[in-house]
Scaffold this motif. Structure first.
Motif, PDB file in Angstrom:
ATOM      1  N   GLU A  43       0.828  -1.203   0.000  1.00 29.08           N
ATOM      2  CA  GLU A  43       0.000   0.000   0.000  1.00 29.08           C
ATOM      3  C   GLU A  43       0.866   1.258   0.000  1.00 29.08           C
ATOM      4  O   GLU A  43       0.528   2.243  -0.657  1.00 29.08           O
ATOM      5  N   LEU A  44       1.983   1.235   0.709  1.00 30.10           N
ATOM      6  CA  LEU A  44       2.922   2.359   0.664  1.00 30.10           C
ATOM      7  C   LEU A  44       3.436   2.575  -0.754  1.00 30.10           C
ATOM      8  O   LEU A  44       3.538   3.720  -1.217  1.00 30.10           O
ATOM      9  N   CYS A  45       3.759   1.502  -1.433  1.00 34.63           N
ATOM     10  CA  CYS A  45       4.213   1.595  -2.824  1.00 34.63           C
ATOM     11  C   CYS A  45       3.149   2.242  -3.690  1.00 34.63           C
ATOM     12  O   CYS A  45       3.446   3.126  -4.506  1.00 34.63           O
ATOM     13  N   ARG A  46       1.920   1.804  -3.515  1.00 36.98           N
ATOM     14  CA  ARG A  46       0.815   2.295  -4.337  1.00 36.98           C
ATOM     15  C   ARG A  46       0.509   3.757  -4.040  1.00 36.98           C
ATOM     16  O   ARG A  46       0.424   4.578  -4.946  1.00 36.98           O
ATOM     17  N   GLN A  47       0.371   4.106  -2.763  1.00 39.32           N
ATOM     18  CA  GLN A  47      -0.042   5.465  -2.402  1.00 39.32           C
ATOM     19  C   GLN A  47       1.073   6.493  -2.519  1.00 39.32           C
ATOM     20  O   GLN A  47       0.829   7.627  -2.905  1.00 39.32           O
ATOM     21  N   ASP A  48       2.279   6.098  -2.137  1.00 38.36           N
ATOM     22  CA  ASP A  48       3.388   7.059  -2.087  1.00 38.36           C
ATOM     23  C   ASP A  48       4.344   6.924  -3.271  1.00 38.36           C
ATOM     24  O   ASP A  48       5.375   7.590  -3.306  1.00 38.36           O
ATOM     25  N   HIS A  49       4.021   6.025  -4.201  1.00 39.70           N
ATOM     26  CA  HIS A  49       4.842   5.819  -5.405  1.00 39.70           C
ATOM     27  C   HIS A  49       6.290   5.476  -5.038  1.00 39.70           C
ATOM     28  O   HIS A  49       7.232   6.058  -5.568  1.00 39.70           O
ATOM     29  N   LEU A  50       6.428   4.510  -4.121  1.00 41.85           N
ATOM     30  CA  LEU A  50       7.744   4.061  -3.684  1.00 41.85           C
ATOM     31  C   LEU A  50       8.078   2.729  -4.326  1.00 41.85           C
ATOM     32  O   LEU A  50       7.178   1.977  -4.725  1.00 41.85           O
ATOM     33  N   THR A  51       9.368   2.420  -4.390  1.00 36.87           N
ATOM     34  CA  THR A  51       9.769   1.070  -4.774  1.00 36.87           C
ATOM     35  C   THR A  51       9.541   0.168  -3.570  1.00 36.87           C
ATOM     36  O   THR A  51       9.386   0.650  -2.433  1.00 36.87           O
ATOM     37  N   ALA A  52       9.548  -1.122  -3.790  1.00 35.30           N
ATOM     38  CA  ALA A  52       9.368  -2.066  -2.683  1.00 35.30           C
ATOM     39  C   ALA A  52      10.461  -1.877  -1.634  1.00 35.30           C
ATOM     40  O   ALA A  52      10.176  -1.867  -0.429  1.00 35.30           O
ATOM     41  N   SER A  53      11.684  -1.692  -2.071  1.00 35.04           N
ATOM     42  CA  SER A  53      12.802  -1.496  -1.137  1.00 35.04           C
ATOM     43  C   SER A  53      12.616  -0.241  -0.302  1.00 35.04           C
ATOM     44  O   SER A  53      12.862  -0.247   0.907  1.00 35.04           O
ATOM     45  N   GLU A  54      12.185   0.835  -0.936  1.00 34.37           N
ATOM     46  CA  GLU A  54      11.951   2.088  -0.209  1.00 34.37           C
ATOM     47  C   GLU A  54      10.847   1.927   0.830  1.00 34.37           C
ATOM     48  O   GLU A  54      10.974   2.400   1.969  1.00 34.37           O
ATOM     49  N   ALA A  55       9.775   1.260   0.453  1.00 31.55           N
ATOM     50  CA  ALA A  55       8.649   1.057   1.370  1.00 31.55           C
ATOM     51  C   ALA A  55       9.064   0.202   2.563  1.00 31.55           C
ATOM     52  O   ALA A  55       8.721   0.513   3.714  1.00 31.55           O
ATOM     53  N   ILE A  56       9.791  -0.851   2.303  1.00 28.07           N
ATOM     54  CA  ILE A  56      10.239  -1.734   3.383  1.00 28.07           C
ATOM     55  C   ILE A  56      11.145  -0.980   4.351  1.00 28.07           C
ATOM     56  O   ILE A  56      10.976  -1.072   5.578  1.00 28.07           O
TER      57      ILE A  56
END
Length: 75
Positions: free
Chosen positions: A24-37
């Motif tokens: 959800e962080l990736c989707r809402q904040d346009h982050l990569t998986a690594s950034e979200a994690i």
């Protein structure tokens, strides 16, 4: 018989919830998986989620995501 939840086994509940939060962080904040994690694991919520006594592991991932966003908004 349902096994007792202890500090040793509470971690079994966490990976799915963290994965959903990070998706959800990736989707809402346009982050990569690594950034979200990385963002999630730097949060106070991440530390509290791993503690059996907080009982946060009982919450669904949406409630946890809302808590994460509230914490992130405060900082």
């Amino acid at each position: 018989m349902i096994p007792e939840i202890t500090q040793k086994n509470v971690r079994l509940f966490i990976p799915y919830k963290v994965a959903k939060i990070c998706d959800e962080l990736c989707r809402q904040d346009h982050l990569t998986a690594s950034e979200a994690i990385l963002k999630f694991y730097k949060s106070n919520l991440s530390r509290l989620l791993g503690q059996e006594d907080t009982k946060l592991w009982q919450l669904g991932w949406v409630a946890l995501f809302d808590m994460y966003k509230e914490e992130a908004h405060e900082h």
